[in-house]
Enzyme design. Structure first.
Site, mmCIF file in Angstrom:
data_model
loop_
_atom_site.group_PDB
_atom_site.id
_atom_site.type_symbol
_atom_site.label_atom_id
_atom_site.label_comp_id
_atom_site.label_asym_id
_atom_site.label_seq_id
_atom_site.Cartn_x
_atom_site.Cartn_y
_atom_site.Cartn_z
ATOM 1 N N ASN A 127 -13.972 -27.103 21.098
ATOM 2 C CA ASN A 127 -15.207 -26.877 20.259
ATOM 3 C C ASN A 127 -15.122 -28.496 19.581
ATOM 4 O O ASN A 127 -14.417 -28.813 18.462
ATOM 5 C CB ASN A 127 -14.992 -25.929 19.129
ATOM 6 C CG ASN A 127 -16.229 -26.009 17.941
ATOM 7 O OD1 ASN A 127 -17.035 -26.686 18.176
ATOM 8 N ND2 ASN A 127 -16.098 -24.883 17.178
ATOM 9 N N ARG B 143 -17.705 -24.511 23.513
ATOM 10 C CA ARG B 143 -18.819 -24.100 22.413
ATOM 11 C C ARG B 143 -19.833 -25.282 22.784
ATOM 12 O O ARG B 143 -19.797 -26.475 22.397
ATOM 13 C CB ARG B 143 -18.514 -24.153 21.236
ATOM 14 C CG ARG B 143 -19.607 -23.723 20.033
ATOM 15 C CD ARG B 143 -19.293 -24.030 18.841
ATOM 16 N NE ARG B 143 -20.296 -23.740 17.911
ATOM 17 C CZ ARG B 143 -20.759 -24.354 16.763
ATOM 18 N NH1 ARG B 143 -19.884 -25.288 16.351
ATOM 19 N NH2 ARG B 143 -21.594 -23.976 16.083
ATOM 20 N N HIS C 96 -25.063 -19.990 15.724
ATOM 21 C CA HIS C 96 -23.953 -19.135 15.393
ATOM 22 C C HIS C 96 -24.007 -17.584 16.238
ATOM 23 O O HIS C 96 -23.363 -16.783 15.854
ATOM 24 C CB HIS C 96 -23.992 -18.777 13.922
ATOM 25 C CG HIS C 96 -23.766 -19.823 12.883
ATOM 26 N ND1 HIS C 96 -24.529 -20.167 11.726
ATOM 27 C CD2 HIS C 96 -23.217 -20.896 12.943
ATOM 28 C CE1 HIS C 96 -24.185 -21.187 11.197
ATOM 29 N NE2 HIS C 96 -23.135 -21.776 12.004
ATOM 30 N N ARG D 35 -27.028 -29.346 4.557
ATOM 31 C CA ARG D 35 -28.437 -29.092 5.133
ATOM 32 C C ARG D 35 -29.347 -28.193 4.231
ATOM 33 O O ARG D 35 -28.584 -27.367 3.569
ATOM 34 C CB ARG D 35 -28.304 -28.504 6.394
ATOM 35 C CG ARG D 35 -27.843 -29.288 7.368
ATOM 36 C CD ARG D 35 -27.472 -28.693 8.798
ATOM 37 N NE ARG D 35 -26.057 -28.148 8.967
ATOM 38 C CZ ARG D 35 -25.582 -27.474 9.999
ATOM 39 N NH1 ARG D 35 -26.663 -26.874 10.984
ATOM 40 N NH2 ARG D 35 -24.338 -27.067 9.995
ATOM 41 N N ASP E 269 -18.057 -28.619 -0.473
ATOM 42 C CA ASP E 269 -16.821 -27.473 -0.569
ATOM 43 C C ASP E 269 -17.031 -26.538 -1.394
ATOM 44 O O ASP E 269 -17.097 -26.783 -2.599
ATOM 45 C CB ASP E 269 -15.555 -28.188 -0.463
ATOM 46 C CG ASP E 269 -14.443 -27.446 -0.050
ATOM 47 O OD1 ASP E 269 -14.467 -26.179 -0.386
ATOM 48 O OD2 ASP E 269 -13.234 -27.992 0.433
ATOM 49 N N ARG F 44 -15.061 -24.272 -2.630
ATOM 50 C CA ARG F 44 -14.118 -24.188 -3.108
ATOM 51 C C ARG F 44 -13.922 -24.929 -4.429
ATOM 52 O O ARG F 44 -13.601 -24.665 -5.724
ATOM 53 C CB ARG F 44 -12.846 -24.110 -2.609
ATOM 54 C CG ARG F 44 -12.494 -23.103 -1.373
ATOM 55 C CD ARG F 44 -11.303 -23.476 -0.432
ATOM 56 N NE ARG F 44 -11.913 -24.668 0.412
ATOM 57 C CZ ARG F 44 -11.173 -25.246 1.277
ATOM 58 N NH1 ARG F 44 -9.878 -24.620 1.942
ATOM 59 N NH2 ARG F 44 -11.649 -26.215 2.178
ATOM 60 N N GLY G 57 -16.003 -19.088 7.020
ATOM 61 C CA GLY G 57 -15.074 -19.571 5.909
ATOM 62 C C GLY G 57 -15.373 -19.112 4.423
ATOM 63 O O GLY G 57 -14.506 -18.831 3.773
ATOM 64 N N GLU H 158 -14.873 -17.118 17.121
ATOM 65 C CA GLU H 158 -15.837 -17.569 18.202
ATOM 66 C C GLU H 158 -14.961 -18.071 19.447
ATOM 67 O O GLU H 158 -15.477 -18.122 20.648
ATOM 68 C CB GLU H 158 -16.696 -18.864 17.835
ATOM 69 C CG GLU H 158 -17.571 -18.596 16.528
ATOM 70 C CD GLU H 158 -17.756 -19.642 15.697
ATOM 71 O OE1 GLU H 158 -19.284 -19.807 15.537
ATOM 72 O OE2 GLU H 158 -17.198 -20.280 15.070
#
Length: 394
Positions: free
Chosen positions: A9, A94, A182, A242, A284, A286, A329, A380
């Site tokens: 990937n 992928r 996806h 995005r 991120d 987190r 994630g 995936e």
């Protein structure tokens, strides 16, 4: 000698890989998972074995490992040293965009590569690097069969009305349509639900793939009937960098009134928008959740708001929903985001079980919830390995 499948990937600055021991397509076992990251800046190879232990951690200068081809050489050296008893039977990739015609995995040939090159403008962040990895393998081992697995293929089951834009019909015939992305993740979820949640597997399910790239898919009986992403991977939900759904008039305004070039706009849309652009801090989730910045909170609230809006639209496409599934994630790891989304979706009949949500599921809704909510990890790479084995007759 055993047989193995290598799954690649390729991203703009990374090359992720997994090595699967081929027993049977339904019993593939990952022997190693890793990636070369930091291509162009600070290349580093990290990998773990089947037991989770680190089997490689090595860094280089950019002059030593500068591109995907050189990263692949390092991966090949690792595999030869660690899995000398395995015969590499094929490589699965992928590939983000398969266009209107490729609705299934494809054994790669030079003519097919020429066709896939024409989709680069539709996925400029992904497609060039996907194809670069394929060419690197072909140059190193031209006899090795390679298989492309497309992120768009799962959505080819949608009706024409769901793929159409309100443009002159000739543009649809020329390939300007909603493709959705996806798809490998959604296909894996569809294949896994009969085991994890058989009571919803054939029902009306909305799946939210929430990560750096984010999208949602409406599925009925395990098939895609609607997706938040469209012609490119810019559409739908706000993502890490995005913007998601955007009034096309904004692009005209930026061109005509702000004097921005097409390249400047492309850079802004793909790399400077989304969570990063709104928060001014980063992409991120987190980091944003730990921040006390008002703009970090605004970015999170808008992320959830866009999920809520899309959920309403996809529920309408399905004529109601039976279940909502979080994956990828953020979806798999952020109990906070799941809670905010489910609270916004109370009107649909989702009653969150707070304790189950904190524990990560798989079911995170109460027993009496009219619409159930779930957390199902995606894979995936395993999906690619299964397709590669099937296509190569392994």
């Amino acid at each position: 000698m055993g047989k193995a499948i290598l799954v690649l990937n390729a991203g703009s600055s990374s090359l992720k890989f997994s090595v699967f021991d081929v027993g049977a397509a339904t019993a593939l076992r990952a022997m190693a998972v890793g990636q070369v990251e930091g291509l162009g800046t600070a290349p580093r190879l990290r990998a773990k074995g089947a037991d989770g232990r680190v089997i490689a951690d090595e860094s280089w200068t950019t002059s030593e490992v500068a591109n995907h081809a050189q990263a692949l050489q390092q991966i090949a050296m690792l595999l030869r040293s660690r899995f000398a008893g395995q015969d590499l039977a094929g490589v699965g990739h992928r590939v983000v965009h398969g266009g209107a015609d490729y609705s299934a995995p494809l054994l790669l040939t030079p003519p097919a590569m020429d066709t896939l090159d024409t989709f680069v403008p539709l996925a400029p962040l992904h497609q060039p690097h996907n194809l670069a990895a394929i060419r690197a393998v072909a140059e190193a081992q031209p006899e090795l069969p390679q298989v492309a697995c497309f992120d768009t293929a799962f959505h080819r089951s949608q009706e024409k009305v769901a793929q159409l834009y309100g443009l002159p019909y000739e543009y649809f015939e020329r390939g300007i349509r909603r493709y959705g992305f996806h798809g490998l993740s959604y296909e894996y979820i569809a294949a896994t639900l009969p085991e994890v949640a058989p009571e919803i597997a054939d029902g009306r399910v909305v799946v939210a793939h929430l990560g750096s790239g984010a999208s949602m898919c409406a599925m009925h009986k395990g098939r895609s009937v609607g997706s938040s992403m469209g012609f490119t991977a810019l559409d739908g939900l706000m993502m890490g960098t995005r913007p998601g759904n955007l009034d096309p008039g904004i692009i005209l305004y930026l061109l005509q009134q702000e004097g921005m070039s097409a390249k400047d706009i492309e850079n802004m849309l793909y790399k400077r928008s989304g969570l990063l652009g709104v928060s001014g801090i980063g992409n991120d989730m987190r980091v944003l959740q730990e921040s006390d910045s008002p703009r970090a909170r605004l970015a999170i609230d808008h992320f959830v708001y866009r999920i809520s809006r899309e959920l309403g639209g996809l529920a309408a496409v399905l004529g109601g929903i039976d279940a909502f599934v979080f994956t990828a994630g953020i979806g798999e790891n952020s109990a906070h985001i799941r809670r905010l989304v489910c609270e916004q979706a109370k009107w649909l009949g989702i009653d969150l079980d707070a304790a189950a949500n904190e524990q990560g599921g798989p079911r995170i809704s109460s027993a009496g919830s009219k619409v159930s909510a779930w957390v199902v990890p995606t894979n995936e790479e395993l999906m690619i390995a299964r397709h590669t084995c099937q296509l190569l007759g392994l």
